[in-house]
Design an enzyme around this catalytic site. Structure first.
Site, PDB file in Angstrom:
ATOM      1  N   THR A  13       0.849  -1.199   0.000  1.00 37.03           N
ATOM      2  CA  THR A  13       0.000   0.000   0.000  1.00 37.03           C
ATOM      3  C   THR A  13       0.883   1.247   0.000  1.00 37.03           C
ATOM      4  O   THR A  13       2.000   1.244   0.514  1.00 37.03           O
ATOM      5  CB  THR A  13      -0.939   0.014   1.224  1.00 37.03           C
ATOM      6  OG1 THR A  13      -0.179   0.127   2.432  1.00 37.03           O
ATOM      7  CG2 THR A  13      -1.803  -1.232   1.256  1.00 37.03           C
ATOM      8  N   GLY A  14       0.363   2.297  -0.620  1.00 33.18           N
ATOM      9  CA  GLY A  14       1.130   3.536  -0.710  1.00 33.18           C
ATOM     10  C   GLY A  14       2.433   3.356  -1.453  1.00 33.18           C
ATOM     11  O   GLY A  14       3.490   3.813  -1.004  1.00 33.18           O
ATOM     12  N   SER A  15       2.374   2.713  -2.618  1.00 34.89           N
ATOM     13  CA  SER A  15       3.616   2.368  -3.330  1.00 34.89           C
ATOM     14  C   SER A  15       3.821   3.133  -4.621  1.00 34.89           C
ATOM     15  O   SER A  15       4.583   2.715  -5.484  1.00 34.89           O
ATOM     16  CB  SER A  15       3.665   0.863  -3.604  1.00 34.89           C
ATOM     17  OG  SER A  15       2.463   0.392  -4.184  1.00 34.89           O
ATOM     18  N   SER A  17       5.162   6.085  -4.667  1.00 33.68           N
ATOM     19  CA  SER A  17       6.277   6.994  -4.455  1.00 33.68           C
ATOM     20  C   SER A  17       7.047   6.561  -3.211  1.00 33.68           C
ATOM     21  O   SER A  17       6.624   5.659  -2.488  1.00 33.68           O
ATOM     22  CB  SER A  17       5.791   8.441  -4.279  1.00 33.68           C
ATOM     23  OG  SER A  17       5.004   8.569  -3.103  1.00 33.68           O
ATOM     24  N   GLY A  18       8.183   7.191  -2.960  1.00 37.65           N
ATOM     25  CA  GLY A  18       8.924   7.030  -1.720  1.00 37.65           C
ATOM     26  C   GLY A  18       9.336   5.603  -1.396  1.00 37.65           C
ATOM     27  O   GLY A  18       9.756   4.830  -2.263  1.00 37.65           O
ATOM     28  N   GLY A  20       7.537   3.048  -0.544  1.00 34.53           N
ATOM     29  CA  GLY A  20       6.710   2.035  -1.196  1.00 34.53           C
ATOM     30  C   GLY A  20       7.154   1.749  -2.615  1.00 34.53           C
ATOM     31  O   GLY A  20       7.169   0.586  -3.049  1.00 34.53           O
ATOM     32  N   TYR A 155       1.556  11.674  15.121  1.00 38.25           N
ATOM     33  CA  TYR A 155       2.209  10.708  14.241  1.00 38.25           C
ATOM     34  C   TYR A 155       3.003   9.689  15.052  1.00 38.25           C
ATOM     35  O   TYR A 155       2.934   8.477  14.794  1.00 38.25           O
ATOM     36  CB  TYR A 155       3.125  11.446  13.271  1.00 38.25           C
ATOM     37  CG  TYR A 155       3.949  10.543  12.387  1.00 38.25           C
ATOM     38  CD1 TYR A 155       3.345   9.697  11.478  1.00 38.25           C
ATOM     39  CD2 TYR A 155       5.350  10.551  12.463  1.00 38.25           C
ATOM     40  CE1 TYR A 155       4.101   8.867  10.656  1.00 38.25           C
ATOM     41  CE2 TYR A 155       6.106   9.728  11.653  1.00 38.25           C
ATOM     42  CZ  TYR A 155       5.488   8.899  10.759  1.00 38.25           C
ATOM     43  OH  TYR A 155       6.237   8.067   9.950  1.00 38.25           O
TER      44      TYR A 155
END
Length: 266
Positions: A13-15, A17-18, A20, A155
């Site tokens: 998940t969240g892949s 950019s960055g 991921g 966070y």
């Protein structure tokens, strides 16, 4: 070393950019069929296209994991291509706010995005893994879970929750062939981190060039035994190992990839 990932289908998940993106690139290079997730279709497709151009296998799923409907859409699309063998709960976000400036709404939104989003995907995909008798769940946590800073407390708290739920899940899955572990990054040079440090570096007397700012930040902001900051591929390597059949005797563990980070100052 052959990590035996060929033929495994892995959702990160969240892949788009960055960290991921680094994960799906390395996992695909190891032979896995990766599922690139994001909310921005163009960005997710660009990551998947780069992988397929390089000879790997990649597909795209889209959805907002902060909603039940979005999680349903992601799980349905991911499973449409076959069983999901490995779930990497990487998606999350944070804002730099102080204790007194943060609002209850900030805390709710951060918890929704960083904790409940992962729970949604676990509940939708892990039953199938349990039924097949094999699977991997990898939660991306962070050093701030156990050594929080005074800033962005909302966070820090969600990272602690991510670590906790991953161990609880490991206990729940005892004896099923499905494992649950945490990869806990330290300060990793992704675009957002680099942009932040380039912004605050001159005011802290760290210079104006990236090389000198990184060196100073590794000494003053994130002191660790290696004397440097990490790179996305180093996190991806840890994820690839825990995703592998070779890691079957590891569950409920936290793999720190942080240079031996020890918080010495706030």
């Amino acid at each position: 070393m052959d990590l035996q990932l060929t033929g495994k289908r892995i959702l990160v998940t969240g892949s788009n950019s960055g960290l991921g993106e680094a994960m799906v690139n390395l996992l695909a290079a190891e032979g896995a069929a990766v599922i690139v997730h994001g909310r921005d279709e163009a960005r997710a497709k660009a990551v998947a296209d780069a992988i397929t151009t390089a000879g790997g296998k990649a597909e795209v799923v889209l959805g907002d994991l902060t909603t039940d409907a979005g999680a349903d859409a992601v799980a349905e699309a991911a499973l449409a291509g076959g069983p999901v063998d490995v779930l990497v709960n990487n998606a999350g976000a944070y804002e730099h706010v102080s204790w007194m400036a943060s609002t209850p709404q900030d805390w709710r939104e951060t918890y929704e995005g960083n904790v409940i989003s992962g729970v949604r995907m676990i509940q939708r995909l892990v039953p199938q893994m349990r039924g097949r008798g094999w699977g991997r769940v990898i939660t991306i946590g962070g050093g701030l879970a156990i050594q929080p800073m005074n800033t962005h407390p909302q966070y820090n708290a969600t990272l602690a929750a991510r670590h906790n739920l991953a161990v609880s899940l490991a206990r729940e899955l005892s004896g099923t062939g499905v494992t649950s572990n945490v990869v806990s990054p330290g300060a990793i040079v992704v675009d957002a981190v680099k942009d932040l440090l380039m912004h605050i570096g001159p005011d802290r007397g760290w210079g104006t060039e990236w090389s000198e700012i990184e060196e100073a930040a590794a000494k003053e902001l994130v002191p660790n035994d290696t004397g440097r900051m990490g790179r996305p591929d180093e996190i991806a390597t840890a994820v690839a190992y825990l995703a592998s059949p070779l890691s079957g005797y590891i569950s409920g563990a936290t793999l720190r990839v942080d240079g031996g980070f020890i918080r010495k100052v706030n």
